[in-house]
Design a protein around this motif. Sequence first.
Motif, PDB file in Angstrom:
ATOM      1  N   ARG A 162     120.699  67.139  -4.149  1.00  0.00           N
ATOM      2  CA  ARG A 162     119.914  68.256  -3.630  1.00  0.00           C
ATOM      3  C   ARG A 162     120.601  69.544  -4.076  1.00  0.00           C
ATOM      4  O   ARG A 162     121.780  69.761  -3.774  1.00  0.00           O
ATOM      5  N   ALA A 163     119.860  70.370  -4.798  1.00  0.00           N
ATOM      6  CA  ALA A 163     120.429  71.595  -5.347  1.00  0.00           C
ATOM      7  C   ALA A 163     119.591  72.792  -4.922  1.00  0.00           C
ATOM      8  O   ALA A 163     118.359  72.745  -4.942  1.00  0.00           O
ATOM      9  N   ILE A 164     120.281  73.862  -4.516  1.00  0.00           N
ATOM     10  CA  ILE A 164     119.619  75.121  -4.184  1.00  0.00           C
ATOM     11  C   ILE A 164     120.056  76.161  -5.207  1.00  0.00           C
ATOM     12  O   ILE A 164     121.256  76.408  -5.380  1.00  0.00           O
ATOM     13  N   TYR A 165     119.092  76.771  -5.877  1.00  0.00           N
ATOM     14  CA  TYR A 165     119.367  77.707  -6.957  1.00  0.00           C
ATOM     15  C   TYR A 165     119.064  79.141  -6.537  1.00  0.00           C
ATOM     16  O   TYR A 165     118.079  79.397  -5.837  1.00  0.00           O
ATOM     17  N   GLU A 166     119.902  80.045  -7.006  1.00  0.00           N
ATOM     18  CA  GLU A 166     119.609  81.468  -6.838  1.00  0.00           C
ATOM     19  C   GLU A 166     118.493  81.872  -7.792  1.00  0.00           C
ATOM     20  O   GLU A 166     118.398  81.365  -8.918  1.00  0.00           O
ATOM     21  N   ARG A 167     117.689  82.808  -7.326  1.00  0.00           N
ATOM     22  CA  ARG A 167     116.599  83.288  -8.158  1.00  0.00           C
ATOM     23  C   ARG A 167     117.105  83.820  -9.516  1.00  0.00           C
ATOM     24  O   ARG A 167     116.529  83.537 -10.570  1.00  0.00           O
ATOM     25  N   ALA A 168     118.209  84.576  -9.493  1.00  0.00           N
ATOM     26  CA  ALA A 168     118.724  85.168 -10.725  1.00  0.00           C
ATOM     27  C   ALA A 168     119.144  84.103 -11.735  1.00  0.00           C
ATOM     28  O   ALA A 168     119.052  84.324 -12.949  1.00  0.00           O
ATOM     29  N   LEU A 169     119.606  82.953 -11.254  1.00  0.00           N
ATOM     30  CA  LEU A 169     119.981  81.883 -12.175  1.00  0.00           C
ATOM     31  C   LEU A 169     118.756  81.311 -12.866  1.00  0.00           C
ATOM     32  O   LEU A 169     118.754  81.095 -14.086  1.00  0.00           O
ATOM     33  N   ILE A 170     117.693  81.091 -12.104  1.00  0.00           N
ATOM     34  CA  ILE A 170     116.477  80.520 -12.685  1.00  0.00           C
ATOM     35  C   ILE A 170     115.863  81.473 -13.705  1.00  0.00           C
ATOM     36  O   ILE A 170     115.244  81.043 -14.684  1.00  0.00           O
ATOM     37  N   GLU A 171     116.036  82.769 -13.491  1.00  0.00           N
ATOM     38  CA  GLU A 171     115.451  83.759 -14.403  1.00  0.00           C
ATOM     39  C   GLU A 171     116.181  83.849 -15.730  1.00  0.00           C
ATOM     40  O   GLU A 171     115.674  84.451 -16.669  1.00  0.00           O
ATOM     41  N   GLN A 172     117.363  83.228 -15.824  1.00  0.00           N
ATOM     42  CA  GLN A 172     118.089  83.290 -17.085  1.00  0.00           C
ATOM     43  C   GLN A 172     117.436  82.369 -18.114  1.00  0.00           C
ATOM     44  O   GLN A 172     116.917  81.295 -17.772  1.00  0.00           O
ATOM     45  N   PRO A 173     117.446  82.763 -19.393  1.00  0.00           N
ATOM     46  CA  PRO A 173     116.791  81.966 -20.442  1.00  0.00           C
ATOM     47  C   PRO A 173     117.323  80.537 -20.490  1.00  0.00           C
ATOM     48  O   PRO A 173     118.528  80.298 -20.442  1.00  0.00           O
ATOM     49  N   GLY A 174     116.411  79.577 -20.557  1.00  0.00           N
ATOM     50  CA  GLY A 174     116.778  78.175 -20.723  1.00  0.00           C
ATOM     51  C   GLY A 174     117.121  77.433 -19.454  1.00  0.00           C
ATOM     52  O   GLY A 174     117.232  76.197 -19.473  1.00  0.00           O
ATOM     53  N   GLU A 175     117.294  78.138 -18.337  1.00  0.00           N
ATOM     54  CA  GLU A 175     117.701  77.460 -17.105  1.00  0.00           C
ATOM     55  C   GLU A 175     116.565  76.651 -16.486  1.00  0.00           C
ATOM     56  O   GLU A 175     116.772  75.525 -16.045  1.00  0.00           O
ATOM     57  N   LEU A 176     115.373  77.215 -16.432  1.00  0.00           N
ATOM     58  CA  LEU A 176     114.275  76.529 -15.758  1.00  0.00           C
ATOM     59  C   LEU A 176     113.924  75.199 -16.434  1.00  0.00           C
ATOM     60  O   LEU A 176     113.757  74.189 -15.742  1.00  0.00           O
ATOM     61  N   PRO A 177     113.810  75.122 -17.764  1.00  0.00           N
ATOM     62  CA  PRO A 177     113.539  73.819 -18.380  1.00  0.00           C
ATOM     63  C   PRO A 177     114.631  72.789 -18.091  1.00  0.00           C
ATOM     64  O   PRO A 177     114.344  71.605 -17.882  1.00  0.00           O
ATOM     65  N   SER A 178     115.888  73.243 -18.050  1.00  0.00           N
ATOM     66  CA  SER A 178     116.984  72.330 -17.743  1.00  0.00           C
ATOM     67  C   SER A 178     116.875  71.808 -16.323  1.00  0.00           C
ATOM     68  O   SER A 178     117.075  70.616 -16.056  1.00  0.00           O
ATOM     69  N   ILE A 179     116.544  72.688 -15.387  1.00  0.00           N
ATOM     70  CA  ILE A 179     116.392  72.273 -13.994  1.00  0.00           C
ATOM     71  C   ILE A 179     115.200  71.339 -13.854  1.00  0.00           C
ATOM     72  O   ILE A 179     115.267  70.322 -13.148  1.00  0.00           O
ATOM     73  N   ALA A 180     114.099  71.666 -14.515  1.00  0.00           N
ATOM     74  CA  ALA A 180     112.911  70.807 -14.449  1.00  0.00           C
ATOM     75  C   ALA A 180     113.216  69.409 -14.979  1.00  0.00           C
ATOM     76  O   ALA A 180     112.745  68.405 -14.436  1.00  0.00           O
ATOM     77  N   ALA A 181     114.034  69.328 -16.034  1.00  0.00           N
ATOM     78  CA  ALA A 181     114.428  68.018 -16.567  1.00  0.00           C
ATOM     79  C   ALA A 181     115.245  67.237 -15.544  1.00  0.00           C
ATOM     80  O   ALA A 181     115.079  66.027 -15.397  1.00  0.00           O
ATOM     81  N   SER A 182     116.117  67.934 -14.833  1.00  0.00           N
ATOM     82  CA  SER A 182     116.907  67.264 -13.795  1.00  0.00           C
ATOM     83  C   SER A 182     116.025  66.773 -12.662  1.00  0.00           C
ATOM     84  O   SER A 182     116.246  65.697 -12.098  1.00  0.00           O
ATOM     85  N   VAL A 183     115.013  67.566 -12.297  1.00  0.00           N
ATOM     86  CA  VAL A 183     114.090  67.158 -11.237  1.00  0.00           C
ATOM     87  C   VAL A 183     113.329  65.902 -11.662  1.00  0.00           C
ATOM     88  O   VAL A 183     113.115  64.988 -10.852  1.00  0.00           O
ATOM     89  N   ARG A 184     112.935  65.833 -12.912  1.00  0.00           N
ATOM     90  CA  ARG A 184     112.242  64.640 -13.382  1.00  0.00           C
ATOM     91  C   ARG A 184     113.136  63.404 -13.291  1.00  0.00           C
ATOM     92  O   ARG A 184     112.649  62.284 -13.133  1.00  0.00           O
ATOM     93  N   ARG A 185     114.454  63.593 -13.393  1.00  0.00           N
ATOM     94  CA  ARG A 185     115.383  62.464 -13.283  1.00  0.00           C
ATOM     95  C   ARG A 185     115.685  62.107 -11.827  1.00  0.00           C
ATOM     96  O   ARG A 185     116.334  61.101 -11.564  1.00  0.00           O
ATOM     97  N   GLY A 186     115.230  62.917 -10.884  1.00  0.00           N
ATOM     98  CA  GLY A 186     115.426  62.572  -9.481  1.00  0.00           C
ATOM     99  C   GLY A 186     116.040  63.650  -8.617  1.00  0.00           C
ATOM    100  O   GLY A 186     116.112  63.499  -7.401  1.00  0.00           O
ATOM    101  N   GLU A 187     116.520  64.753  -9.208  1.00  0.00           N
ATOM    102  CA  GLU A 187     117.106  65.808  -8.388  1.00  0.00           C
ATOM    103  C   GLU A 187     116.037  66.480  -7.529  1.00  0.00           C
ATOM    104  O   GLU A 187     114.900  66.643  -7.950  1.00  0.00           O
ATOM    105  N   GLN A 188     116.415  66.875  -6.314  1.00  0.00           N
ATOM    106  CA  GLN A 188     115.559  67.687  -5.459  1.00  0.00           C
ATOM    107  C   GLN A 188     116.066  69.128  -5.551  1.00  0.00           C
ATOM    108  O   GLN A 188     117.243  69.388  -5.281  1.00  0.00           O
TER     109      GLN A 188
END
Length: 341
Positions: free
Chosen positions: A162-188
Amino acid sequence: MPDEDAQLLDLGEQHAYRLLVKLAAAGPDDLAGTADIPAAEARRLLESLRAKGLARGGPVFEPLPPDVALGDALLRRQRSLESARRIVARLTEEYRATTRRRIADHLVEIVVGAAALRERLRDMQNSAQEEILWFCRVNPIAMSGPENAEEGTALARGVRYRAIYERALIEQPGELPSIAASVRRGEQARVVDTLPVRLAIADRSMAICPLVPDRERDLGEPTAALIRRSELLDALVALFEGVWDRASPLLTDAPDGGPAEAERLLLSLLVAGFPDKSIASQLGVSKRTIQRRLERLMAAVGVDTRTGLAFEAGRRGWLPTRAPAATPGAPPAGAPDPGPR
């Protein structure tokens, strides 16, 4: 305690007593013939029974009542056990008091340096059995997302993330696709505007939390506390759960008949408070495209406001307030920074 009290009757003595009761009276030769044992062994057993008050006479022995013979021995045993219990209780209390004082300094271990911190984070994930909790802040101090190959391996063996992300981190280039890939593998994953600290917790038994504030991070090597089972660790777990309850789900599994992943990700960012321009940048489309997608979603659920769309998304299970249990996934292709961030 006398030796005869250590064991009231051994198996041989019990058998000999039962035979003596059946025979009413017996000498060594009688008992030997009945029990099919040597006469010398029969004599030893009869004398032992007499010594313990279970027989009388000799060379012909007669049985005596066992409750009278063994009552005193049982009473001594009971008193001895009670005395031993009190001694163990006192020793246990002394041990706990002394141990608490002795190990207090070992509940918190200081880890200095990015390399050492990175190694501890990897060890934490590799040894986790049940759950990893992350506070993922912008500007990692130990390990970037692509460096964290351990998350996928842990997810594959059933560890819940279970991961909680800061908004500023998600807004950085390339972060959102990486997080989405982790969610597909099972991360919440969930998102908040800001996080109070950088934090990583494994199995609610160990936590890593940096000690140096971000404003002073360039003054020297990063320094973190490794915190083991304690009230301090309990407080950090409670802090995580409190933030988790308030955070917005970032991306969830698709319910039957729900929108595709791209639309669910769009809804996640909308509910999390991202402006259209930021959403467009993250999804690699124009601002106008985002607006058209939102208009189509509003029409699909029969509302004419974004607030109504967010409500309907939650009601239909597209963005549940409680994330489902994680499912094992495949090895990672670039997991998010596990912090402490």
